[in-house]
Design an enzyme around this catalytic site. Structure first.
Site, mmCIF file in Angstrom:
data_model
loop_
_atom_site.group_PDB
_atom_site.id
_atom_site.type_symbol
_atom_site.label_atom_id
_atom_site.label_comp_id
_atom_site.label_asym_id
_atom_site.label_seq_id
_atom_site.Cartn_x
_atom_site.Cartn_y
_atom_site.Cartn_z
ATOM 1 N N HIS A 120 -5.052 -3.096 -19.422
ATOM 2 C CA HIS A 120 -5.236 -2.579 -20.777
ATOM 3 C C HIS A 120 -6.712 -2.314 -21.071
ATOM 4 O O HIS A 120 -7.065 -1.302 -21.691
ATOM 5 C CB HIS A 120 -4.664 -3.579 -21.785
ATOM 6 C CG HIS A 120 -4.782 -3.143 -23.205
ATOM 7 N ND1 HIS A 120 -5.693 -3.698 -24.071
ATOM 8 C CD2 HIS A 120 -4.109 -2.200 -23.912
ATOM 9 C CE1 HIS A 120 -5.577 -3.115 -25.254
ATOM 10 N NE2 HIS A 120 -4.624 -2.207 -25.188
ATOM 11 N N GLU A 123 -7.920 0.890 -19.503
ATOM 12 C CA GLU A 123 -7.509 2.049 -20.320
ATOM 13 C C GLU A 123 -8.528 2.287 -21.424
ATOM 14 O O GLU A 123 -8.960 3.421 -21.674
ATOM 15 C CB GLU A 123 -6.128 1.795 -20.918
ATOM 16 C CG GLU A 123 -5.666 2.866 -21.894
ATOM 17 C CD GLU A 123 -4.669 2.344 -22.915
ATOM 18 O OE1 GLU A 123 -4.770 2.766 -24.083
ATOM 19 O OE2 GLU A 123 -3.811 1.523 -22.536
ATOM 20 N N HIS A 124 -8.955 1.216 -22.103
ATOM 21 C CA HIS A 124 -9.942 1.348 -23.175
ATOM 22 C C HIS A 124 -11.273 1.885 -22.655
ATOM 23 O O HIS A 124 -11.865 2.799 -23.255
ATOM 24 C CB HIS A 124 -10.163 -0.010 -23.844
ATOM 25 C CG HIS A 124 -9.199 -0.307 -24.954
ATOM 26 N ND1 HIS A 124 -9.559 -0.319 -26.280
ATOM 27 C CD2 HIS A 124 -7.875 -0.579 -24.934
ATOM 28 C CE1 HIS A 124 -8.501 -0.592 -27.030
ATOM 29 N NE2 HIS A 124 -7.462 -0.777 -26.230
ATOM 30 N N GLU A 193 -16.158 -3.569 -26.291
ATOM 31 C CA GLU A 193 -14.748 -3.207 -26.269
ATOM 32 C C GLU A 193 -13.862 -4.445 -26.368
ATOM 33 O O GLU A 193 -12.726 -4.366 -26.854
ATOM 34 C CB GLU A 193 -14.427 -2.412 -25.012
ATOM 35 C CG GLU A 193 -13.240 -1.470 -25.151
ATOM 36 C CD GLU A 193 -13.395 -0.464 -26.273
ATOM 37 O OE1 GLU A 193 -12.360 -0.016 -26.813
ATOM 38 O OE2 GLU A 193 -14.554 -0.123 -26.621
ATOM 39 N N GLU A 200 -7.330 -5.442 -32.034
ATOM 40 C CA GLU A 200 -6.006 -4.892 -31.736
ATOM 41 C C GLU A 200 -4.992 -6.025 -31.591
ATOM 42 O O GLU A 200 -3.847 -5.911 -32.048
ATOM 43 C CB GLU A 200 -6.064 -4.064 -30.458
ATOM 44 C CG GLU A 200 -4.754 -3.400 -30.075
ATOM 45 C CD GLU A 200 -4.859 -2.600 -28.786
ATOM 46 O OE1 GLU A 200 -3.789 -2.243 -28.236
ATOM 47 O OE2 GLU A 200 -5.986 -2.337 -28.315
#
Length: 509
Positions: A120, A123-124, A193, A200
């Site tokens: 994940h 991806e960021h 991030e 999130e």
């Protein structure tokens, strides 16, 4: 000559016959078209039936079955495999827009134990700039082309895709290639991030359905990588390192685990040439073997009496995407249905479970789910309600859920199955109406099936499900089988595991 005269006679007869046909077509045009369509549908059904047999279908098509001939208009998916194992697929729809994307057979299930959350986070980071393009320049490029750029990470897959005008397909592939191949691994960017991902994670914690399903995976597949949630825990996110993420990508982002898809206004040969240019240098890679899933009948309760709601998911272990029973499970999901309070149709629903819940005010939400992976799956029902302390509402709700699950084996009619199949086909057709959803369907199917099933074949496999076959599938996965249970919120009055397990069968003659 005699031959020439004969030819003229034949031609005259042909012209006369055509005239008769034109007159006839004006009278019985619709009948003739229907006959042609039925004939075409019969031929299509015959060819699809052959594919189904070769594909391991355990439920044959009914005698005289005719597919809708309009499905003949469905353009085939073309697939070319590059020398490094990358599969390039296109689905031409004639649209003025196109979606280009990259699907990797890589997800949280493939992460290292000490670097959970890598998939994940990668991806960021892919959106934050590359060795060739800064994050700001990337955003400007997307805006200049009027492009919609997106990505997602799941337990088994990661995807990056861009939708734009068909003339920008080449630019989309070039940008996606830069993002996934040249990710900039910067410590400062990673630390920034991490804060975004933690926010999130906070947002996801406010989504009870998502949280409940994560807990369900955690207990159902405990001790295996499939138990992990996609984002990771706060501690796991904070523990991520640049070296660990780079190592994860270097091991898993390989050609033989990559699918490049173009859907919409795309030319296959041109798309393959562009894919070769931008992804031909990707290392081929070797066969990857992941840790198999192991299902454990168990429960996890996260009790919070200060909460006004209770969220409960009850599930049975099923099968992976490649198993022929998956289509019966999809129909079973439709039979159980879904409903949310406020929908006045609840008491009139075709689903027995939905009617039971709505008529007796047992829950504010009920939703059947059917989740499949490479080698396993979960089939079950999620419910949400506001139970008062000391009442038997959670017991009644749990009984209703399990009774209707078990009834799929004991008591389901031909009429109910036919209706569920029609609803399922309608949903599938609607989900394939835009280029992005088509591209996602092609990408995932190539990963799981090794090919893309036509709509005709998919519909035929669904139509082949009889009530008898469906009951046999329910017997195999539901009747007297262990369950996995996840509950959170005000769940103090939820029956214990043994009570729930005893409701997975009925004593009947």
């Amino acid at each position: 000559s005699g031959a020439h005269s004969a030819a003229l006679v034949v031609w005259g007869l042909f012209v006369a016959a055509m005239g008769v046909l034109r007159v006839a077509s004006s009278v019985i045009g619709r009948i003739g078209q229907a006959q042609v369509q039925r004939a075409a549908g019969a031929r299509l059904a015959s060819s699809v039936a052959t594919v189904m047999v070769n594909g391991g279908s355990k439920s044959p098509l009914p005698p005289g079955y005719n597919l809708d001939a309009s499905l003949l208009n469905d353009t085939p998916t073309k697939v070319t495999t590059l020398s490094n194992g990358v599969r390039v697929a296109t689905k031409q729809t004639g649209a003025s827009t196109a979606t280009a994307g990259v699907w990797f057979n890589v997800g949280t299930r493939h992460e290292f134990e000490d670097q959970v959350g890598s998939a994940h986070m990668l991806e960021h980071l892919s959106f934050k700039g590359t060795k060739n393009t800064s994050g700001a320049a990337l955003e400007k490029k997307v805006e200049d082309m009027g492009m919609h750029l997106n990505a997602y990470t799941s337990r088994e897959n990661t995807a990056f895709y861009a939708k734009s005008g068909s003339s920008n397909v080449g630019a989309s592939l070039e940008m996606l290639s830069d993002m996934v191949k040249n990710t900039e691994y910067d410590v400062t960017t990673l630390e920034n991030e991490k804060q975004v991902v933690l926010q999130e994670l906070d947002s996801v914690s406010e989504m009870p359905f998502e949280v409940t399903l994560d807990y369900l995976h955690d207990t159902a597949f405990q001790g295996t990588p499939l138990a992990r949630n996609i984002i990771g825990t706060p501690d796991q996110v904070q523990a991520l390192s640049v070296d660990g993420i780079r190592r994860f990508k270097d091991i898993h982002y390989k050609g033989n685990r990559t699918v490049i898809v173009g859907a919409g206004g795309v030319n296959h040969d041109e798309f393959v040439e562009m894919a070769e240019k931008h992804f031909g240098s990707l290392e081929a890679g070797s066969t990857h073997v992941f840790e198999p899933a192991a299902f454990t009948g168990s429960d996890v309760l996260v009790r919070d009496d200060s909460d006004t709601e209770a969220h409960v998911a009850i599930a049975f272990q099923t099968v992976g995407w490649n198993h022929p029973d998956v289509y019966a499970l999809m129909v079973m999901q439709q039979l159980l249905g879904s409903w949310t309070f406020g929908d006045s149709r609840g008491k009139l629903a075709s689903s027995r479970l939905v009617r039971k819940v709505a008529e007796n005010n047992l829950a504010s939400s009920v939703s059947a789910f059917n989740t499949n992976y490479s080698d396993t799956g979960l089939f079950g029902v999620y419910t949400a309600c506001e139970p008062a302390h000391g009442t038997d509402q959670l017991q009644e709700l749990s009984w209703a859920v399990l009774r209707e699950c078990v009834n799929l084996f004991h008591n389901v009619t031909d009429e109910e199955v036919t209706r569920a199949k029609t609803m399922l086909k309608s949903q599938l057709a609607n989900s394939r109406e835009n280029t992005s959803s088509i591209a996602d369907d092609v990408g995932r199917q190539l990963i799981y099936f090794g090919r893309h099933q036509s709509t005709a074949e998919t519909f035929a496999r669904i139509d082949s499900i009889s009530s008898g076959y469906l009951r046999s599938v329910a017997d195999k996965y539901i009747n007297d089988r262990d369950v996995a249970v996840a509950a959170l919120g005000r769940v103090g009055d939820l029956p214990d595991y043994n009570w729930l397990r005893r409701r997975t069968y009925m004593l009947r003659n």
